[in-house]
Scaffold this motif. Structure first.
Motif, short mmCIF file in Angstrom:
data_model
loop_
_atom_site.label_atom_id
_atom_site.label_comp_id
_atom_site.label_asym_id
_atom_site.label_seq_id
_atom_site.Cartn_x
_atom_site.Cartn_y
_atom_site.Cartn_z
N VAL A 266 -34.09 47.33 -11.06
CA VAL A 266 -33.18 48.32 -10.50
C VAL A 266 -33.67 48.83 -9.15
O VAL A 266 -32.89 48.95 -8.19
CB VAL A 266 -33.00 49.50 -11.49
CG1 VAL A 266 -32.39 50.69 -10.80
CG2 VAL A 266 -32.13 49.07 -12.66
N ASP A 267 -34.98 49.12 -9.05
CA ASP A 267 -35.44 49.71 -7.78
C ASP A 267 -35.59 48.66 -6.67
O ASP A 267 -35.36 48.96 -5.51
CB ASP A 267 -36.73 50.53 -7.97
CG ASP A 267 -37.89 49.71 -8.48
OD1 ASP A 267 -38.14 48.64 -7.94
OD2 ASP A 267 -38.60 50.17 -9.40
N VAL A 268 -35.94 47.42 -7.00
CA VAL A 268 -36.01 46.39 -5.96
C VAL A 268 -34.62 46.03 -5.46
O VAL A 268 -34.41 45.83 -4.25
CB VAL A 268 -36.75 45.14 -6.50
CG1 VAL A 268 -36.63 43.98 -5.51
CG2 VAL A 268 -38.21 45.46 -6.74
N VAL A 269 -33.65 45.95 -6.37
CA VAL A 269 -32.28 45.62 -5.98
C VAL A 269 -31.72 46.66 -5.01
O VAL A 269 -30.85 46.35 -4.19
CB VAL A 269 -31.39 45.49 -7.24
CG1 VAL A 269 -29.91 45.53 -6.89
CG2 VAL A 269 -31.69 44.18 -7.95
N ARG A 270 -32.22 47.88 -5.08
CA ARG A 270 -31.74 48.94 -4.19
C ARG A 270 -31.86 48.54 -2.72
O ARG A 270 -31.04 48.95 -1.88
CB ARG A 270 -32.53 50.22 -4.46
CG ARG A 270 -32.35 51.33 -3.44
CD ARG A 270 -30.94 51.88 -3.44
NE ARG A 270 -30.74 52.85 -2.36
CZ ARG A 270 -29.62 53.52 -2.17
NH1 ARG A 270 -28.61 53.35 -2.97
NH2 ARG A 270 -29.51 54.36 -1.17
#
Length: 265
Positions: free
Chosen positions: A248-252
């Motif tokens: 979730v945080d890398v896709v941001r």
């Protein structure tokens, strides 16, 4: 006479939850179609189906936790199944979100005459990427660092520190979600404003939905850690949550670059 188990696999007892989940999904699908076509009773059937699915999810996961935590059925071999399943699920979610980012990139790199041949389309007021979007990105990335802190604390056997790290992760996630909601409220365009509005709200909205699901996942892990249900040898549920959260945080970074920055310059 009861024979001792001579293998490392868990032979699951008969369970009613697969069939109940299937019936709930059927009721949800039929009720959803009836509701969308304004048939009488569609909303009731849809609501009952969703309640049935949520109940099945709760009691099924409850049984899995009992089998792993209290009954000791989840050996090293058994733990491989949830790990591989979590990885496969995350890969499928990557492909799901990539489709929306690809749609945005396609429209921005080759804007059609219908939207004025420019990107953003003529008449669309865009959000400043240096404001809430830029602030929200390091907040979410920091939550990824916090969940890594929690993982290392569990591996070191420091239960309280792991709980503190999970509280920090969830707090940052809630701040991110709050800012995302504020951003939507202040946006000068809607989902119906050309291809820009459609791709913006679909891509960022589904990413935000994944953040909410991951936050719930981590809250459950925090409660289980507080109750002492996870150890440094056995914490597959937390590992799945941590992998999901890192996704979730890398896709941001992708919506920030491809939608906010590229669409706002």
């Amino acid at each position: 006479m009861i024979e001792s188990q001579r293998h490392s696999y868990h032979l699951v007892d008969p369970s009613p939850w697969p069939i109940s989940g299937s019936l709930g999904a059927l009721a949800t699908t039929v009720g959803g179609v009836m509701y969308m076509h304004s048939f009488q009773g569609g909303a009731t059937l849809l609501s009952l189906g969703l309640i049935f699915i949520l109940y099945t999810m709760f009691v099924w996961w409850r049984d899995v936790l009992r089998e792993s935590t209290l009954e000791g059925h989840h050996t090293k071999v058994v733990q491989l199944g949830p790990r591989y399943g979590s990885i496969s699920f995350i890969v499928s979610e990557v492909m799901f979100l990539f489709a929306f980012f690809r749609a945005s990139s396609h429209s921005s790199l080759a804007p059609t005459v219908e939207i004025g041949g420019i990107w953003p389309p003529k008449g669309i007021g865009v959000l400043d990427p240096r404001e809430i979007p830029f602030l929200n990105t390091p907040i979410l990335l920091s939550s990824g660092a916090a969940v890594t802190w929690a993982h290392h604390a569990i591996l070191a056997g420091k239960e309280k520190r792991a709980v503190y790290a999970l509280v920090a992760t969830v707090s940052l996630a809630l701040v991110f979600t709050g800012f995302q909601g504020m951003e939507y409220y202040q946006a000068p365009f809607t989902i119906s404003d050309s291809i820009y509005g459609s791709t913006f709200f679909l891509a960022t909205g589904f990413h935000g939905f994944h953040v909410i699901i991951g936050t719930l996942f981590l809250i459950i892990c925090g409660i289980r850690q507080y109750l002492g249900q996870m150890t440094k040898e056995h914490h597959v549920g937390f590992e799945a949550a941590a992998w999901y959260w890192h996704f979730v945080d890398v896709v941001r970074l992708f919506p920030f670059v491809s939608i906010y920055w590229w669409g706002g310059i």
